[in-house]
Design an enzyme around this catalytic site. Structure first.
Site, short mmCIF file in Angstrom:
data_model
loop_
_atom_site.label_atom_id
_atom_site.label_comp_id
_atom_site.label_asym_id
_atom_site.label_seq_id
_atom_site.Cartn_x
_atom_site.Cartn_y
_atom_site.Cartn_z
N LYS A 1 -30.35 23.34 13.83
CA LYS A 1 -29.26 22.53 13.28
C LYS A 1 -28.28 23.45 12.56
O LYS A 1 -28.55 23.93 11.47
CB LYS A 1 -29.85 21.52 12.29
CG LYS A 1 -29.08 20.23 12.15
CD LYS A 1 -27.73 20.32 11.50
CE LYS A 1 -27.74 20.37 10.00
NZ LYS A 1 -26.37 20.56 9.44
N SER B 1 -29.03 26.20 0.32
CA SER B 1 -29.05 26.17 -1.15
C SER B 1 -30.46 25.90 -1.67
O SER B 1 -31.28 25.27 -1.01
CB SER B 1 -28.11 25.06 -1.64
OG SER B 1 -28.55 23.82 -1.15
N THR B 2 -30.71 26.35 -2.89
CA THR B 2 -32.00 26.13 -3.54
C THR B 2 -32.24 24.63 -3.72
O THR B 2 -33.36 24.14 -3.54
CB THR B 2 -32.02 26.87 -4.89
OG1 THR B 2 -31.93 28.27 -4.61
CG2 THR B 2 -33.29 26.61 -5.68
N GLU B 3 -31.16 23.91 -4.02
CA GLU B 3 -31.27 22.47 -4.23
C GLU B 3 -31.84 21.77 -2.98
O GLU B 3 -32.81 21.01 -3.06
CB GLU B 3 -29.86 21.97 -4.50
CG GLU B 3 -29.74 20.58 -5.01
CD GLU B 3 -28.27 20.15 -4.99
OE1 GLU B 3 -27.36 21.00 -4.82
OE2 GLU B 3 -28.05 18.94 -5.12
N GLY C 1 -33.35 23.27 -0.49
CA GLY C 1 -34.67 23.85 -0.24
C GLY C 1 -35.76 23.08 -0.97
O GLY C 1 -36.84 22.81 -0.43
N GLU D 1 -35.16 30.39 2.76
CA GLU D 1 -34.30 31.51 2.34
C GLU D 1 -33.15 30.87 1.57
O GLU D 1 -32.28 30.24 2.16
CB GLU D 1 -33.83 32.28 3.58
CG GLU D 1 -33.44 33.70 3.26
CD GLU D 1 -32.01 33.80 2.81
OE1 GLU D 1 -31.77 33.64 1.59
OE2 GLU D 1 -31.16 34.05 3.65
N CYS E 1 -25.74 35.06 0.22
CA CYS E 1 -26.84 34.73 -0.69
C CYS E 1 -27.29 35.95 -1.49
O CYS E 1 -27.70 35.84 -2.63
CB CYS E 1 -28.00 34.13 0.07
SG CYS E 1 -28.42 35.05 1.55
N GLU F 1 -25.08 30.39 -8.99
CA GLU F 1 -24.56 31.04 -7.79
C GLU F 1 -23.18 30.46 -7.50
O GLU F 1 -23.03 29.28 -7.25
CB GLU F 1 -25.52 30.75 -6.61
CG GLU F 1 -25.17 31.52 -5.37
CD GLU F 1 -26.11 31.25 -4.21
OE1 GLU F 1 -26.52 30.08 -4.04
OE2 GLU F 1 -26.42 32.19 -3.48
P1 NDP Z 1 -26.85 23.34 1.97
O1 NDP Z 1 -28.14 23.83 1.49
O2 NDP Z 1 -26.48 21.93 1.72
O3 NDP Z 1 -26.73 23.57 3.55
C1 NDP Z 1 -27.56 24.38 4.35
C2 NDP Z 1 -27.94 23.63 5.62
O4 NDP Z 1 -28.80 22.52 5.32
C3 NDP Z 1 -26.77 23.01 6.36
O5 NDP Z 1 -27.00 23.05 7.75
C4 NDP Z 1 -26.78 21.60 5.82
O6 NDP Z 1 -26.05 20.72 6.63
C5 NDP Z 1 -28.24 21.31 5.80
N1 NDP Z 1 -28.67 20.25 4.92
C6 NDP Z 1 -28.01 19.66 3.88
N2 NDP Z 1 -28.77 18.72 3.29
C7 NDP Z 1 -29.95 18.69 3.97
C8 NDP Z 1 -31.16 17.94 3.84
N3 NDP Z 1 -31.32 17.03 2.89
N4 NDP Z 1 -32.17 18.17 4.70
C9 NDP Z 1 -32.05 19.11 5.66
N5 NDP Z 1 -30.93 19.85 5.84
C10 NDP Z 1 -29.89 19.65 5.00
O7 NDP Z 1 -25.73 24.26 1.44
P2 NDP Z 1 -24.19 23.83 1.24
O8 NDP Z 1 -23.50 24.03 2.49
O9 NDP Z 1 -24.07 22.49 0.63
O10 NDP Z 1 -23.76 24.89 0.17
C11 NDP Z 1 -23.98 24.64 -1.20
C12 NDP Z 1 -24.38 25.87 -1.91
O11 NDP Z 1 -25.57 26.40 -1.34
C13 NDP Z 1 -23.41 27.02 -1.79
O12 NDP Z 1 -22.40 26.92 -2.71
C14 NDP Z 1 -24.30 28.18 -2.05
O13 NDP Z 1 -24.45 28.36 -3.41
C15 NDP Z 1 -25.60 27.78 -1.45
N6 NDP Z 1 -25.81 28.35 -0.13
C16 NDP Z 1 -26.68 29.38 0.01
C17 NDP Z 1 -26.86 29.95 1.23
C18 NDP Z 1 -27.78 31.08 1.44
O14 NDP Z 1 -27.61 31.80 2.42
N7 NDP Z 1 -28.77 31.26 0.62
C19 NDP Z 1 -26.13 29.50 2.41
C20 NDP Z 1 -25.28 28.37 2.17
C21 NDP Z 1 -25.15 27.84 0.94
P3 NDP Z 1 -24.47 20.58 6.37
O15 NDP Z 1 -23.88 21.93 6.22
O16 NDP Z 1 -24.04 20.00 7.61
O17 NDP Z 1 -24.34 19.75 5.16
#
Ligand code: NDP
Length: 501
Positions: free
Chosen positions: A201, A254-256, A258, A275, A309, A406
């Site tokens: 996804k 994101s950690t949230e 995760g 990750e 990240c 972050e």
């Molecule tokens: P998310 O954690 O929301 O997104 C990462 C992936 O998870 C995307 O494909 C997202 O879909 C998907 N996702 C969102 N909610 C769920 C869920 N409940 N269950 C399963 N999959 C889900 O990151 P964001 O894009 O919202 O970014 C927010 C913050 O996260 C950033 O500002 C940054 O701080 C951090 N981040 C960290 C990353 C890293 O590499 N460690 C990478 C990206 C973000 P969709 O994008 O379609 O919402």
């Protein structure tokens, strides 16, 4: 000589001494990319219409222009993708000899190399990152990951001696928007090499390179259903994570989210690797080679607009080094070029989405409000699209939000220290633990520091270096499990003792 002539010759002498060099525009052509009006879901080796009947738009964050419509997978679509992956696992993939699986991975890797320019331009259009990065980093590394894991596919018995490595089964993989193609490669290559089938996804704002990869996978004649790609937003990811016939979840984001995923699969027996975010310390000692360190600091925080990240978002500077470093850093910031990501001279491209821009703006405003001192160079930003100037904060205290949260943008918080122990204490004073950097001439100090840093990766006199053979991953709230290297295969294998089957 007449006075006027003297003035003229003085002016022209001055001009000769201080010529002003302007960069000519150097835009990469987008002609190589053939965008379709809309993209279906990639299930069972075919592009199919979504059962959900829903579509969403993906835009170019540098222009806000729509690029294409993309299918939004609902639970029924996710179910079909998981069924296709299960069937492919049972019928072909898991029992195919490793040397045969490797051939497909090599084919994909070679196609990525051949079509690298097309992928790089599309990555930049959909995500906003500078073309010089998608061209020189994202694509070469993506191909390298497929090559590297293709090499392991028929050597698993040697990789894990006295074990009987078996694939886990069907992997559900959810990836973010900051390195869309590279994260797809990090996830797919080890999973396939180990004999698993996959439902991937991609992130909502950056689905296009994964869908181009689906075309490459079709052309490589990978058996249908071995890789399935379901596009959509968070709920699509949620449906995949919660699907009962998925054996393993691999998540980057994101950690949230995760934490939500960890809670939702607790007790199901599904395997999990996470990750997540980071707030890395990049530590500069007084004896560091200053010019090199400046470039490392710039690369550490401004690479990919800071949407990284493992970004070095907290700069820890030994006190006597602070004045010379900050002066040079400000000068260097003035030379950074912010703007059209397709221009080959651009250093900082577009922020990935309006939502991310708003998050950066909110945290930067909090930094100012809490009393930190902000510096931004003068630079003109394009009128349309999402942009943020490279930003430095001094006078930062460890309790400030900009030092703890972050930001995921081009924003650096600078903190000073007096002793190596104080540097360690400050570096580790974070819920995260993904990466760190150390800049010093003393090898013994590098080792002493690295032993004490709670970070999955510690770079010495460099930053943001990646290699498929080197494992990457976090401690604490940055997650668990490793990607890359031999360690990156383990999450995708059952490692029974020999004779276990
Ligand atoms: P998310 O954690 O929301 O997104 C990462 C992936 O998870 C995307 O494909 C997202 O879909 C998907 N996702 C969102 N909610 C769920 C869920 N409940 N269950 C399963 N999959 C889900 O990151 P964001 O894009 O919202 O970014 C927010 C913050 O996260 C950033 O500002 C940054 O701080 C951090 N981040 C960290 C990353 C890293 O590499 N460690 C990478 C990206 C973000 P969709 O994008 O379609 O919402």
């Amino acid at each position: 000589m007449a006075t006027k002539d003297i003035e003229r010759s003085a002016t022209s002498a001055l001009e000769q001494r201080e010529p002003v060099w302007e960069y000519a525009d150097a835009p990469e052509s987008t002609e190589i990319v053939r965008l379709e009006d809309r993209y279906g879901l990639f299930i069972g080796g075919e592009f199919v219409e979504p059962k959900s009947g829903k579509w969403f738009e993906t835009i170019d964050p540098a222009t806000e222009e729509p690029l294409a419509k993309v299918a939004e997978a609902g639970p029924e679509d996710v179910d079909l993708a998981v069924k296709a992956a299960r069937a492919a696992s049972d019928e072909t993939w898991r029992d195919l000899p490793g040397s045969e699986r490797a051939k497909y991975l090599y084919r994909i890797a070679r196609q990525l190399q051949e079509r690298a320019r097309e992928f790089a331009v599309l990555e930049t259009m959909d995500g906003g990152k500078p073309i010089k990065e998608s061209r020189d980093v994202d694509l070469p590394l993506s191909a390298a990951h497929f090559f590297y894991y293709a090499g392991w596919a028929d050597k698993l018995e040697y990789a894990f001696p006295n074990r009987h490595p078996r694939p886990v089964g069907v992997a559900g993989q959810v990836i973010p928007w900051n390195f869309p193609m590279l994260m797809a490669a990090w996830k797919l290559a080890p999973a396939l090499a180990a004999g698993n089938t996959v439902v991937l996804k991609p992130a909502e704002t950056t689905p296009l390179t994964a869908l181009l990869l689906a075309q490459v996978i079709q052309e490589a004649e990978l058996p249908p259903g071995v890789v399935n790609i379901v596009t959509g937003a968070g709920p699509t990811g949620g449906a995949l994570v919660e699907h009962e016939d998925v054996d393993k979840i691999a998540f980057t984001g994101s950690t949230e989210v995760g934490k939500i995923i960890r809670r939702s699969i607790a007790g199901t027996g599904k395997r999990l690797t996470l990750e997540l975010g980071g707030k890395a310390a990049n530590i500069v000692f007084e004896d560091a080679p200053l010019d090199q360190a400046i470039e490392g600091v710039i690369n550490g925080i401004f690479f990919n607009q800071g949407h990284v990240c493992c970004a070095g978002s907290r700069l820890l500077v030994e006190e006597p080094m602070f004045e010379p470093l900050i002066g040079k850093l400000k000068e260097r910031l003035q030379t950074m070029r912010v703007g059209n990501p397709l221009d080959k001279n651009t250093d900082i491209g577009a922020i990935n989405s309006r939502a991310q821009l708003e998050k950066i703006e909110e945290l930067v405003a909090a930094g100012v409000e809490e009393g930190a001192e902000m510096y931004q160079p003068e630079c003109l930003l394009p009128e349309r699209g999402f942009w943020f100037r490279p930003t430095l904060f001094t006078n930062v205290s460890q309790s400030h939000r900009i030092a703890r949260e972050e930001i995921f943008g081009p924003v650096l918080s600078i903190i000073t220290f007096r002793t190596p122990s104080e540097a360690i204490e400050k570096a580790n004073n974070t819920p995260y633990g993904l990466s760190a950097g150390i800049w010093t001439e003393k090898g013994s100090r590098i080792l002493w520091m690295a032993e004490r840093m709670q970070a999955g990766v510690v770079w010495a006199n460099t930053f943001n270096r990646f290699d498929p053979a080197s494992p990457f991953g976090g401690y604490k709230e940055s997650g668990f499990g490793r990607e890359g290297g031999l360690q990156g295969l383990e999450p995708y294998l059952e490692l029974e003792p020999n004779g276990g089957r």
